[in-house]
Design a protein around this motif. Structure first.
Motif, mmCIF file in Angstrom:
data_model
loop_
_atom_site.group_PDB
_atom_site.id
_atom_site.type_symbol
_atom_site.label_atom_id
_atom_site.label_comp_id
_atom_site.label_asym_id
_atom_site.label_seq_id
_atom_site.Cartn_x
_atom_site.Cartn_y
_atom_site.Cartn_z
ATOM 1 N N ILE A 214 15.232 3.387 7.678
ATOM 2 C CA ILE A 214 14.507 4.075 6.604
ATOM 3 C C ILE A 214 14.384 3.188 5.365
ATOM 4 O O ILE A 214 13.361 3.197 4.693
ATOM 5 C CB ILE A 214 15.120 5.448 6.272
ATOM 6 N N GLY A 215 15.403 2.383 5.089
ATOM 7 C CA GLY A 215 15.328 1.453 3.967
ATOM 8 C C GLY A 215 14.216 0.442 4.156
ATOM 9 O O GLY A 215 13.465 0.135 3.220
ATOM 10 N N THR A 216 14.079 -0.056 5.377
ATOM 11 C CA THR A 216 13.003 -1.003 5.702
ATOM 12 C C THR A 216 11.648 -0.330 5.538
ATOM 13 O O THR A 216 10.716 -0.907 4.986
ATOM 14 C CB THR A 216 13.169 -1.530 7.141
ATOM 15 N N ARG A 217 11.552 0.926 6.009
ATOM 16 C CA ARG A 217 10.299 1.675 5.900
ATOM 17 C C ARG A 217 9.919 1.890 4.427
ATOM 18 O O ARG A 217 8.754 1.754 4.046
ATOM 19 C CB ARG A 217 10.478 3.020 6.612
ATOM 20 N N ILE A 218 10.901 2.218 3.593
ATOM 21 C CA ILE A 218 10.651 2.393 2.156
ATOM 22 C C ILE A 218 10.181 1.071 1.559
ATOM 23 O O ILE A 218 9.190 1.018 0.828
ATOM 24 C CB ILE A 218 11.926 2.898 1.438
ATOM 25 N N TRP A 219 10.884 -0.007 1.879
ATOM 26 C CA TRP A 219 10.554 -1.333 1.346
ATOM 27 C C TRP A 219 9.121 -1.732 1.712
ATOM 28 O O TRP A 219 8.407 -2.317 0.907
ATOM 29 C CB TRP A 219 11.559 -2.346 1.885
ATOM 30 N N GLN A 220 8.697 -1.371 2.934
ATOM 31 C CA GLN A 220 7.377 -1.765 3.411
ATOM 32 C C GLN A 220 6.246 -0.903 2.858
ATOM 33 O O GLN A 220 5.120 -1.378 2.738
ATOM 34 C CB GLN A 220 7.322 -1.695 4.944
ATOM 35 N N GLN B 86 0.887 -1.158 0.000
ATOM 36 C CA GLN B 86 0.000 0.000 0.000
ATOM 37 C C GLN B 86 0.929 1.213 0.000
ATOM 38 O O GLN B 86 1.511 1.558 1.023
ATOM 39 C CB GLN B 86 -0.919 -0.015 1.235
ATOM 40 N N CYS B 87 1.124 1.806 -1.168
ATOM 41 C CA CYS B 87 2.105 2.879 -1.325
ATOM 42 C C CYS B 87 1.577 4.170 -0.712
ATOM 43 O O CYS B 87 0.545 4.687 -1.140
ATOM 44 C CB CYS B 87 2.428 3.087 -2.804
#
Length: 90
Positions: free
Chosen positions: A26-32, A6-7
């Motif tokens: 932040i990378g994990t947050r972007i990926w999710q 859900q972008c």
């Protein structure tokens, strides 16, 4: 099969990234929560920011600036663009 997210940038369900594109939390947050399409939009803007502002990515200040711009674009729904950039006419 593609992973769907859900972008939060595009405000719709869309194809997700294959792996976190940035180190750390932040990378994990972007990926999710950021789609492949929204990430590509950011990569295009980031390229223009680097080119138009002649940023040296070896400089910690340049990397900090880009990270701040990335967060504003992806998570705060702000328009981010290079100063003086004029999109090519269709």
């Amino acid at each position: 099969m593609s992973r769907m997210v859900q972008c939060i940038k595009l405000k719709k369900e869309a194809e997700g990234l294959d792996y976190p594109p940035y180190p750390g939390e932040i990378g994990t947050r972007i990926w999710q929560s950021i789609s492949r399409e929204a990430w590509q939009q950011w990569v295009d803007i980031q390229t223009r920011l680097v080119n138009e502002n002649r940023l040296n990515l070896a400089d910690a200040r340049a990397r900090k600036y880009l990270k701040e711009q990335m967060e504003q674009f992806l998570f705060e729904d702000r328009d981010v663009e290079a100063q003086g950039f004029v999109p090519p006419s269709a």
